[in-house]
Scaffold this active site. Sequence first.
Site, PDB file in Angstrom:
ATOM      1  CG  HIS A 149      -2.014   1.028   1.054  1.00  0.00           C
ATOM      2  ND1 HIS A 149      -1.800   2.353   1.367  1.00  0.00           N
ATOM      3  CD2 HIS A 149      -3.275   0.950   0.562  1.00  0.00           C
ATOM      4  CE1 HIS A 149      -2.904   3.039   1.080  1.00  0.00           C
ATOM      5  NE2 HIS A 149      -3.815   2.214   0.596  1.00  0.00           N
TER       6      HIS A 149
ATOM      7  CD  GLU B 149      -2.759   5.215   3.406  1.00  0.00           C
ATOM      8  OE1 GLU B 149      -3.090   4.315   4.190  1.00  0.00           O
ATOM      9  OE2 GLU B 149      -3.585   5.865   2.727  1.00  0.00           O
TER      10      GLU B 149
ATOM     11  CD  GLU C 290      -5.138   1.660  -3.180  1.00  0.00           C
ATOM     12  OE1 GLU C 290      -6.327   1.622  -2.852  1.00  0.00           O
ATOM     13  OE2 GLU C 290      -4.212   1.740  -2.356  1.00  0.00           O
TER      14      GLU C 290
ATOM     15  N   GLY D  26      -7.698   9.351  -0.500  1.00  0.00           N
ATOM     16  CA  GLY D  26      -8.139  10.179   0.618  1.00  0.00           C
ATOM     17  C   GLY D  26      -8.250  11.659   0.295  1.00  0.00           C
TER      18      GLY D  26
HETATM   19  P1  13P Z   1      -9.720   6.256  -0.104  1.00  0.00           P
HETATM   20  O1  13P Z   1     -10.827   5.422  -0.704  1.00  0.00           O
HETATM   21  O2  13P Z   1     -10.032   6.784   1.261  1.00  0.00           O
HETATM   22  O3  13P Z   1      -9.249   7.302  -1.076  1.00  0.00           O
HETATM   23  O4  13P Z   1      -8.477   5.264   0.115  1.00  0.00           O
HETATM   24  C1  13P Z   1      -8.104   4.414  -0.918  1.00  0.00           C
HETATM   25  C2  13P Z   1      -7.097   3.454  -0.404  1.00  0.00           C
HETATM   26  O5  13P Z   1      -5.990   3.809  -0.074  1.00  0.00           O
HETATM   27  C3  13P Z   1      -7.500   2.047  -0.278  1.00  0.00           C
HETATM   28  O6  13P Z   1      -6.414   1.231  -0.024  1.00  0.00           O
END
Ligand code: 13P
Length: 252
Positions: free
Chosen positions: A96, A98, A168, A174
């Site tokens: 991910h 993050e 993504e 987000g």
């Molecule tokens: P959001 O849907 O909050 O933009 O996040 C996406 C995400 O990082 C899912 O792994």
Amino acid sequence: MARKTIIAGNWKMNKTAAETAAVINELKGLVADVTDAEIVICPTFTSITAAVEAAAGSNVQIGAQNIAWAESGAFTGEISASMLKETGVTWVITGHSERRQYFAETDATVNARTKAALAAGLKVMVCIGETLEEREDEITNAVCEIQLRRGLKGISAEEMANIVIAYEPVWAIGTGKTATPEMAEETHAACRSVLTAMYGEEVAESVRIQYGGSMKAANSAQLVGQTNIDGGLVGGASLVAEDFTALIKNAL
Ligand code: 13P
């Protein structure tokens, strides 16, 4: 070959075990009639057991948000594949953005974590995606190709049956900024071409590629309606059972 839609909620660092159980108890009733999609919830580690118990006997599957590459030993803060297996999860997320951004995750560690999950019989959602700067520099496809080739290095065509790719775009996570369906489709198609080069057409056509980044009930139909978009990995809009149900049902 028809690819079954897969929509997963990544709950990130949200919800206690009690809150997790409450939302899954509500969700499983709301989605009990959904047969055309796989539904997965990935709660935080400490909520996994409660999630597995709440989801038992329903069509909601449970996943983890990360996995160690090693089986045991001096890796403070990490959770191994066998520990996860014991909880009853069937899925795990690797790579991910993050994790890449805040916890020094690299394509090499994503690869090692993914292999550890596969070896334990877990299915994996491998995340890739470009930053805003990379998109502006027009290297989106190159970035995704590198993340795919390195992240999947040494993973066999047979093992790809247990892999889902989650595209993504980092700038869409987000932020409320979704890639347009056309923009997302273009990158998904490019990713599938990389998979074709790596594994051949039959495997590439069978691998599901989810979109992630501000997906919600209002845009899931247009996104998942694209030829190469096979579902979603959803953050914010997966935290409330009714919102996530609407997102799922609109996408089908
Ligand atoms: P959001 O849907 O909050 O933009 O996040 C996406 C995400 O990082 C899912 O792994």
